[in-house]
Design a protein around this motif. Structure first.
Motif, PDB file in Angstrom:
ATOM      1  N   CYS A  54       0.965 -32.393 -38.063  1.00  0.00           N
ATOM      2  CA  CYS A  54       0.632 -33.120 -36.865  1.00  0.00           C
ATOM      3  C   CYS A  54       1.907 -34.083 -36.623  1.00  0.00           C
ATOM      4  O   CYS A  54       2.544 -34.745 -37.467  1.00  0.00           O
ATOM      5  N   GLN A  70       1.552 -34.580 -31.201  1.00  0.00           N
ATOM      6  CA  GLN A  70       0.140 -34.765 -30.812  1.00  0.00           C
ATOM      7  C   GLN A  70      -0.480 -36.046 -30.497  1.00  0.00           C
ATOM      8  O   GLN A  70      -1.308 -36.354 -29.530  1.00  0.00           O
ATOM      9  N   ASP A  96       0.051 -34.871 -26.453  1.00  0.00           N
ATOM     10  CA  ASP A  96      -1.402 -34.585 -26.235  1.00  0.00           C
ATOM     11  C   ASP A  96      -2.229 -36.055 -25.713  1.00  0.00           C
ATOM     12  O   ASP A  96      -2.863 -36.049 -25.002  1.00  0.00           O
ATOM     13  N   GLY A 143      -7.733 -32.361 -33.443  1.00  0.00           N
ATOM     14  CA  GLY A 143      -6.378 -31.913 -34.057  1.00  0.00           C
ATOM     15  C   GLY A 143      -5.757 -30.487 -33.479  1.00  0.00           C
ATOM     16  O   GLY A 143      -4.720 -30.280 -33.993  1.00  0.00           O
ATOM     17  N   GLU A 159      -5.124 -29.868 -30.202  1.00  0.00           N
ATOM     18  CA  GLU A 159      -4.641 -30.159 -29.251  1.00  0.00           C
ATOM     19  C   GLU A 159      -3.039 -29.670 -29.031  1.00  0.00           C
ATOM     20  O   GLU A 159      -2.533 -30.105 -30.031  1.00  0.00           O
ATOM     21  N   GLY A 160      -2.660 -28.989 -28.124  1.00  0.00           N
ATOM     22  CA  GLY A 160      -1.152 -28.615 -28.073  1.00  0.00           C
ATOM     23  C   GLY A 160      -0.967 -27.406 -28.961  1.00  0.00           C
ATOM     24  O   GLY A 160       0.412 -26.894 -28.839  1.00  0.00           O
TER      25      GLY A 160
END
Length: 254
Positions: free
Chosen positions: A137, A178, A206, A250, A252-253
């Motif tokens: 992350c 993130q 995000d 978790g 996203e992106g």
């Protein structure tokens, strides 16, 4: 992935195996404000990293070192302007073991701390901003790195602030976060949204958490009212109160 907004610029990020605590301070230590955020329960099975971007009272609290007696796996990552001498810490009741858990970081450096990769930027005010990779992350916490613009200080000072802020944003323009924690400070009046807007338009993230709002959460809706781009607005997290909790999957992106 869980994020708790504690107060002001303080957040707790909880990942599968890691806890990241940013710029926490006791809510009574800033004159003129009563911050009521409290530390959530800290899972003792997870590694805890406590960050301080700089030594201002609304970002740093030496009493955070007491977590060393309460959490079995805690590390402290403090900007070098927070540095405390051995004798100073001993006088305040902290032992040698605590000192060994503190890493003081300088601007524009790269660090590997346990399972974290930490890159620092130069703040336009004091200390550093943090760019962190933890468990895959990517997380950005600005501290007081911001496009500060103050009435009455003159264009020489304000111009220096603008150039410094944009220079640091270029350092992360190719990264995608993130989570991002970015100042939105009401004290700047007409220019309140400059720095936040620049970040939104030039850095990928995000979930962007406005912070440093001095408890004026109406700024978020006011900023959002300035654009009708739904994809743009979707990235901004609506904070309404202290100790508010947000959960994300978790992905996203990715």
């Amino acid at each position: 992935m869980k994020v708790t907004f504690i107060h002001h610029s303080s957040f707790l990020v909880e990942l599968a195996h890691t806890l990241l605590l940013f710029d926490y301070f006791d809510g009574s230590q800033v004159n003129g404000f009563t911050f009521t955020g409290r530390l959530p329960a800290l899972d003792p099975a997870k590694a805890l990293y406590v960050f301080a971007s700089h030594k201002h009272r609304d970002h740093f609290d030496m009493d955070n070192l007491k977590l060393a007696t309460q959490h079995p796996n805690v590390s402290f990552v403090f900007s070098k302007d927070c540095k405390m001498s051995r004798n100073y810490l001993l006088r305040h009741g902290y032992d040698e073991a605590v000192m060994g858990r503190i890493t003081y970081v300088a601007p524009r450096r790269q660090y590997t701390l346990g399972g974290l990769s930490v890159r620092t930027l130069t703040s336009t005010d004091a200390g550093v901003a943090f760019c962190i990779e933890a468990e895959g992350c990517q997380i950005y916490h600005a501290g007081d790195l911001h496009w500060w613009y103050w009435e009455g200080v003159g264009e020489l000072v304000n111009g220096k602030m603008e150039r410094g802020f944009k220079r640091e944003m270029r350092q992360i323009a190719d990264r995608h976060f993130q989570l991002a924690f970015v100042p939105l400070d009401p004290r700047q009046g007409y220019d309140t949204f400059k720095g936040f807007d620049y970040f939104m338009k030039h850095v990928g993230a995000d979930h962007v958490f406005p912070m440093h709002m001095w408890q004026d959460y109406s700024l978020i809706a006011e900023y959002k009212s300035r654009t009708d781009n739904s994809l743009f607005l979707k990235r901004i997290v609506d904070i309404t109160k202290e100790n508010e909790v947000f959960t994300f999957d978790g992905r996203e992106g990715v």
